[in-house]
Design a protein around this motif. Structure first.
Motif, PDB file in Angstrom:
ATOM      1  N   ASP A 201       4.584   3.580   3.478  1.00  0.00           N
ATOM      2  CA  ASP A 201       3.285   2.998   3.750  1.00  0.00           C
ATOM      3  C   ASP A 201       3.260   1.638   3.369  1.00  0.00           C
ATOM      4  O   ASP A 201       2.990   0.475   3.726  1.00  0.00           O
ATOM      5  CB  ASP A 201       2.519   4.197   3.976  1.00  0.00           C
ATOM      6  CG  ASP A 201       0.825   3.331   4.236  1.00  0.00           C
ATOM      7  OD1 ASP A 201       0.653   2.985   4.617  1.00  0.00           O
ATOM      8  OD2 ASP A 201       0.106   3.624   3.138  1.00  0.00           O
ATOM      9  N   HIS A 205       2.569  -2.094   4.675  1.00  0.00           N
ATOM     10  CA  HIS A 205       1.892  -2.970   4.048  1.00  0.00           C
ATOM     11  C   HIS A 205       2.067  -4.700   3.690  1.00  0.00           C
ATOM     12  O   HIS A 205       2.216  -5.694   3.809  1.00  0.00           O
ATOM     13  CB  HIS A 205       1.324  -2.552   2.797  1.00  0.00           C
ATOM     14  CG  HIS A 205       0.856  -1.040   2.890  1.00  0.00           C
ATOM     15  ND1 HIS A 205      -0.117  -0.083   2.063  1.00  0.00           N
ATOM     16  CD2 HIS A 205      -0.551  -0.515   3.974  1.00  0.00           C
ATOM     17  CE1 HIS A 205      -0.951   0.931   2.828  1.00  0.00           C
ATOM     18  NE2 HIS A 205      -0.680   0.096   4.308  1.00  0.00           N
ATOM     19  N   HIS A 288       0.323  -1.152  11.610  1.00  0.00           N
ATOM     20  CA  HIS A 288      -1.217  -0.410  11.037  1.00  0.00           C
ATOM     21  C   HIS A 288      -2.482   0.174  12.482  1.00  0.00           C
ATOM     22  O   HIS A 288      -2.697   0.549  12.302  1.00  0.00           O
ATOM     23  CB  HIS A 288      -2.267  -1.372  10.058  1.00  0.00           C
ATOM     24  CG  HIS A 288      -1.336  -0.481   8.938  1.00  0.00           C
ATOM     25  ND1 HIS A 288      -0.289  -1.094   8.191  1.00  0.00           N
ATOM     26  CD2 HIS A 288      -2.322   0.763   8.039  1.00  0.00           C
ATOM     27  CE1 HIS A 288      -0.236   0.481   7.271  1.00  0.00           C
ATOM     28  NE2 HIS A 288      -1.192   1.089   6.704  1.00  0.00           N
ATOM     29  N   HIS A 315       0.228   9.088   7.622  1.00  0.00           N
ATOM     30  CA  HIS A 315      -0.917   7.598   8.416  1.00  0.00           C
ATOM     31  C   HIS A 315       0.539   6.811   7.828  1.00  0.00           C
ATOM     32  O   HIS A 315       1.233   5.740   8.793  1.00  0.00           O
ATOM     33  CB  HIS A 315      -1.575   7.508   6.615  1.00  0.00           C
ATOM     34  CG  HIS A 315      -1.481   5.330   6.471  1.00  0.00           C
ATOM     35  ND1 HIS A 315      -2.440   5.443   8.155  1.00  0.00           N
ATOM     36  CD2 HIS A 315      -1.428   5.214   5.998  1.00  0.00           C
ATOM     37  CE1 HIS A 315      -2.536   3.735   7.912  1.00  0.00           C
ATOM     38  NE2 HIS A 315      -1.527   3.979   6.231  1.00  0.00           N
ATOM     39  N   VAL A 319       2.623   4.673  10.703  1.00  0.00           N
ATOM     40  CA  VAL A 319       2.953   3.695   9.987  1.00  0.00           C
ATOM     41  C   VAL A 319       4.176   2.465  10.508  1.00  0.00           C
ATOM     42  O   VAL A 319       4.907   1.680  11.357  1.00  0.00           O
ATOM     43  CB  VAL A 319       2.199   2.568   9.313  1.00  0.00           C
ATOM     44  CG1 VAL A 319       3.308   1.297   8.620  1.00  0.00           C
ATOM     45  CG2 VAL A 319       0.694   2.785   9.275  1.00  0.00           C
TER      46      VAL A 319
END
Ligand SMILES: [Zn+2]
Length: 425
Positions: A201, A205, A288, A315, A319
């Motif tokens: 994740d 990001h 996302h 999550h 992603v």
């Protein structure tokens, strides 16, 4: 329409170091708090990070009330329960101990107990009213126990709105914690799969923050208060995202394979914070945006190491499963930046041409996914070609992030991206 000409650098104050959770009593005292709501989840409530936090607050004479009902996947219902608890408790400060879900729950509890309003008032457009937060909140100190969300540095709180089965959120810079306590001792006992999902994740990001639409290609806000927290790529977010990609690429696999490797684990946790500053100022885009329906429409998939009773696509997994296809698609908008991202991941790009950029970056992401045991695409977590229209439908309302795609993505493009994400290798 005039384009944006300004950007800002907003972040929480960060304190890093093994054992710094012991100082949280002082951190709250410094903020003037005397009665504090400690937000965590039921899995963590009897674990060391919470015990150390409560003890530290007690040592400074702070009245600490434990709230351990933050949901692992927060919903409007779980947020409202925490908000009610906060409104009844008359607190003058908040401490969140846990993953992004506990930190996000504390942000919501702080917001609505400080500036009471109908729940949809501050929820992102177009699902909610998207009104700006009217003033400062009470001090919130965040103590992350997973290395991934970066929520300790951002003004964003994500949740599932149950009536429409969609993920949305509240985003405003006033939601940002005043301080993040980043303590590698708190990630020692993270199960392998959780460490892998949260690690990927944060990698995504950082990759999204690096490649997101530049701030000066976004329309200018009509008033400074309407400038979004996700501003688009800018020279400051670039620095943090770049360094995060390097640190994660160098240390994530070692940290997962050997959790006793304090140095690697510490670097990954620090990188999560760097990535958080990167995307908290620059923003995220399609991986996302596409992840929210992937998580939200889960049927029966249960990842290894997670509680068996609850189907869940974590999550970070949701992603990164979309990431290779997205970067193959977006590379055309800015091949140099995509090649630079691959270079930060350790790729030798001296012979790579701009046409290769998407493939080179996607290849590096896939390699990392395989090393840490990710499933092979959306088909491995229960989706097939028949689900793609619904997945697209769930992505379209995620304006806050999809509008920041460096290359505009139509419904037809999104359909192809989901198709390309069904099987990755
Ligand atoms: Zn994320």
């Amino acid at each position: 329409m005039p384009l944006e000409t300004a950007f800002s650098m907003d972040t929480s104050s960060i304190k890093y170091g093994p054992g710094v959770t012991r100082e949280v009593g002082w951190d709250m005292e410094e903020q003037g708090a005397r009665r504090v709501m400690v937000v965590t989840d039921s899995h963590l409530s009897d674990k060391e990070p919470v015990a150390v936090t409560l003890e530290a607050l007690g040592r400074h004479g702070i009245d600490a009330v434990l709230y351990d009902r933050a949901s692992v996947e927060p919903t409007d219902v779980s947020f409202k329960e925490a908000i009610q608890f906060a409104a009844d408790g008359n607190f003058d400060g908040f401490v969140a101990v846990g993953g992004g879900s506990s930190i996000d729950t504390a942000k919501a509890a702080n917001l609505y107990s400080t500036h009471p309003a109908d729940f949809m008032t501050y929820v992102n457009l177009p699902i909610g009213k998207g009104e700006p937060v009217p003033g400062a909140l009470k001090p919130l100190v965040a103590v992350p126990t997973t290395a991934g969300t970066g929520s300790e540095t951002t003004g964003v709180a994500i949740f599932d709105l149950l009536e429409i089965k969609a993920k949305t959120g509240i985003a405003h810079r006033n939601l940002r914690p005043v301080k993040g306590i980043v303590d590698p001792n708190n990630t020692k006992s993270l199960p392998k799969m959780i460490a892998a999902c949260t690690g990927l994740d944060q990698l995504t990001h950082a990759l999204e923050a690096l490649t997101v639409l530049p701030y000066n290609q976004r329309p200018a806000p009509e008033h400074p208060k309407l400038r979004p927290a996700y501003q688009g790529a800018n020279p400051i977010s670039h620095i943090w995202a770049s360094r995060a990609i390097e640190m994660i690429s160098q240390h994530l696999v070692r940290a997962i394979e050997d959790p006793s490797n304090d140095q690697a684990r510490g670097e990954v946790l620090l990188a999560a914070t760097y990535a958080g500053i990167g995307f908290g100022n620059g923003g995220c885009h399609l991986p996302h945006g596409m992840s929210y329906p992937v998580s939200g429409m889960v049927r029966d998939y249960v990842p290894e190491g997670y509680p068996p009773e609850q189907p869940l696509i974590p999550h970070g997994m949701a992603v990164v499963l979309n990431a290779p296809a997205v970067f193959r698609f977006t590379a055309r908008a800015n091949p140099e930046m995509h090649l630079y991202a691959a270079k930060l991941m350790g790729e030798d790009i001296s012979d790579a041409s701009p046409e290769d950029a998407g493939e080179v970056l996607a290849g590096n992401i896939v390699e990392m996914m395989r090393k840490v045991g990710m499933p092979n695409g959306l088909s491995a977590v229960g989706y097939g070609p028949d689900d793609v229209d619904k997945l697209v439908e769930g992505t379209l309302p995620q304006h806050r992030v999809t509008k920041l795609s460096p290359r505009p993505a139509s419904a037809e493009d999104l359909k192809q991206l989901f198709m390309d994400s069904l099987t990755l290798w």
